[in-house]
Motif scaffolding. Structure first.
Motif, mmCIF file in Angstrom:
data_model
loop_
_atom_site.group_PDB
_atom_site.id
_atom_site.type_symbol
_atom_site.label_atom_id
_atom_site.label_comp_id
_atom_site.label_asym_id
_atom_site.label_seq_id
_atom_site.Cartn_x
_atom_site.Cartn_y
_atom_site.Cartn_z
ATOM 1 N N SER A 46 0.828 -1.210 0.000
ATOM 2 C CA SER A 46 0.000 0.000 0.000
ATOM 3 C C SER A 46 0.860 1.256 0.000
ATOM 4 O O SER A 46 0.592 2.218 -0.737
ATOM 5 C CB SER A 46 -0.922 -0.011 1.220
ATOM 6 O OG SER A 46 -1.703 1.158 1.279
ATOM 7 N N ALA A 47 1.918 1.251 0.825
ATOM 8 C CA ALA A 47 2.809 2.417 0.873
ATOM 9 C C ALA A 47 3.519 2.622 -0.456
ATOM 10 O O ALA A 47 3.727 3.763 -0.899
ATOM 11 C CB ALA A 47 3.829 2.242 2.000
ATOM 12 N N THR A 48 3.889 1.538 -1.119
ATOM 13 C CA THR A 48 4.543 1.645 -2.426
ATOM 14 C C THR A 48 3.632 2.313 -3.445
ATOM 15 O O THR A 48 4.062 3.184 -4.220
ATOM 16 C CB THR A 48 4.963 0.250 -2.926
ATOM 17 O OG1 THR A 48 5.831 -0.356 -1.958
ATOM 18 C CG2 THR A 48 5.688 0.343 -4.263
ATOM 19 N N GLU A 49 2.351 1.927 -3.454
ATOM 20 C CA GLU A 49 1.399 2.535 -4.385
ATOM 21 C C GLU A 49 1.202 4.018 -4.081
ATOM 22 O O GLU A 49 1.171 4.845 -4.996
ATOM 23 C CB GLU A 49 0.066 1.797 -4.306
ATOM 24 C CG GLU A 49 0.124 0.356 -4.801
ATOM 25 C CD GLU A 49 -1.214 -0.349 -4.659
ATOM 26 O OE1 GLU A 49 -2.171 0.301 -4.178
ATOM 27 O OE2 GLU A 49 -1.294 -1.535 -5.026
ATOM 28 N N ASP A 50 1.081 4.361 -2.784
ATOM 29 C CA ASP A 50 0.878 5.768 -2.415
ATOM 30 C C ASP A 50 2.085 6.617 -2.797
ATOM 31 O O ASP A 50 1.936 7.729 -3.342
ATOM 32 C CB ASP A 50 0.618 5.877 -0.909
ATOM 33 C CG ASP A 50 -0.698 5.232 -0.504
ATOM 34 O OD1 ASP A 50 -1.544 5.001 -1.401
ATOM 35 O OD2 ASP A 50 -0.879 4.946 0.700
ATOM 36 N N LEU A 51 3.293 6.120 -2.516
ATOM 37 C CA LEU A 51 4.497 6.890 -2.822
ATOM 38 C C LEU A 51 4.731 6.979 -4.323
ATOM 39 O O LEU A 51 5.247 7.996 -4.817
ATOM 40 C CB LEU A 51 5.709 6.248 -2.131
ATOM 41 C CG LEU A 51 5.708 6.323 -0.596
ATOM 42 C CD1 LEU A 51 6.881 5.546 -0.020
ATOM 43 C CD2 LEU A 51 5.756 7.780 -0.129
#
Length: 287
Positions: free
Chosen positions: A153-158
């Motif tokens: 999820s953090a990878t997609e947001d960043l």
């Protein structure tokens, strides 16, 4: 289906209403009802019928089947969230349908909760359980699996924020974990499918992974021999050990060894011959 026929018959047998006065030309027409609203209305009607029927009867099974079919779009919507897992979508939908059936059997319409709101966590939970217990080739610790979801999820947001793929350090800073944990999570995410070592690598034109992983070490055969020689050498007197080391490890000639030890070359030759005889008699392999 039968329930659709019943609804149509009910609508057609309703008492006629007075015709509404013709709307003024400037009045905008009413917006057509959405499919989702129709599904919710139909679901509510079917649950009302289901509540009045005794479980196990043909009528109860018919209405229950109608509920399942009417809400299959909910399962497809939930399954689409797992499209990136490279698992056949038919299998994911089938698992999600099991969650839908469980939600239908447990749903109580008197609580005032919309059925999609109640059913979605059950459907998604069933799909996640399927991936956790049946799909992974290598089972990873539960904490690492849950952390992998956060890393994803953090990878997609960043990626959306930066317009590029984030680095490991940026992901670790976002989640307040170490870079080693991020790398472990990424490695855990690759455990869904195992690739055969004999499978050819696509696109690079290179041989299979098995052909590139290892090679035959020419010194491997000498490991056992070196261990045997070390075991036999300690059984010789100290002077004979030194002569053998000078001759075969330091590559000195017999004349050089005789000068090193202060003895004749003939004596060195006799000591070497005696050492070989002792080594052969103590060699447990030849014995």
């Amino acid at each position: 289906m039968d329930y659709e026929v019943e609804l149509t018959v009910t609508a057609s047998t309703a008492p006629p209403q007075e015709a509404a006065p013709e709307a003024a030309p400037e009045t905008a027409p009413a917006a057509p009802r959405s499919r989702g609203a129709d599904t919710r209305a139909l679901t509510q009607v079917l649950f009302g019928q289901l509540k009045e029927l005794r479980p196990g009867t043909p009528e109860h099974n018919r209405v229950r089947g109608a509920l399942i079919e009417a809400n299959l779009p909910l399962v497809r919507y939930a399954a689409a969230r797992f499209r990136s897992r490279n698992e056949p979508m038919e299998d994911v939908i089938q698992v999600g349908t099991i969650g839908l059936i469980n939600a239908i059997d447990r749903f109580d319409p008197d609580r005032g909760v919309q059925f999609p709101t109640f059913a979605m966590p059950t459907v998604v939970g069933e799909i996640k359980r399927y991936f956790r217990d049946n799909v992974r080739t290598v089972h990873v610790p539960r904490r690492l699996h849950e952390l992998w979801v956060q890393v994803n999820s953090a990878t997609e947001d960043l990626t959306t924020a930066f317009g590029r793929t984030p680095s490991t350090a940026e992901i670790a800073e976002r989640l307040r974990i170490s870079e080693e944990e991020v790398l472990s999570c990424i490695e855990a995410g690759r455990s869904y499918h195992a690739t055969s070592l004999e499978a050819a690598q696509e696109g690079d034109g290179l041989p299979g992974l098995l052909d590139r992983l290892g090679y035959e070490d020419p010194a491997l055969d000498g490991v056992e021999h070196r261990d045997l020689v070390r075991h036999l050498l300690v059984q010789l007197p100290e002077r004979e050990q030194r002569i053998l080391l000078l001759r075969y490890y330091s590559n000195l000639t017999q004349s050089q060894i005789s000068a090193e030890l202060g003895v004749s070359q003939m004596h060195v030759s006799r000591l070497l011959a005696r050492s070989f005889q002792r080594l052969r008699s103590a060699n447990r392999i030849d014995a």
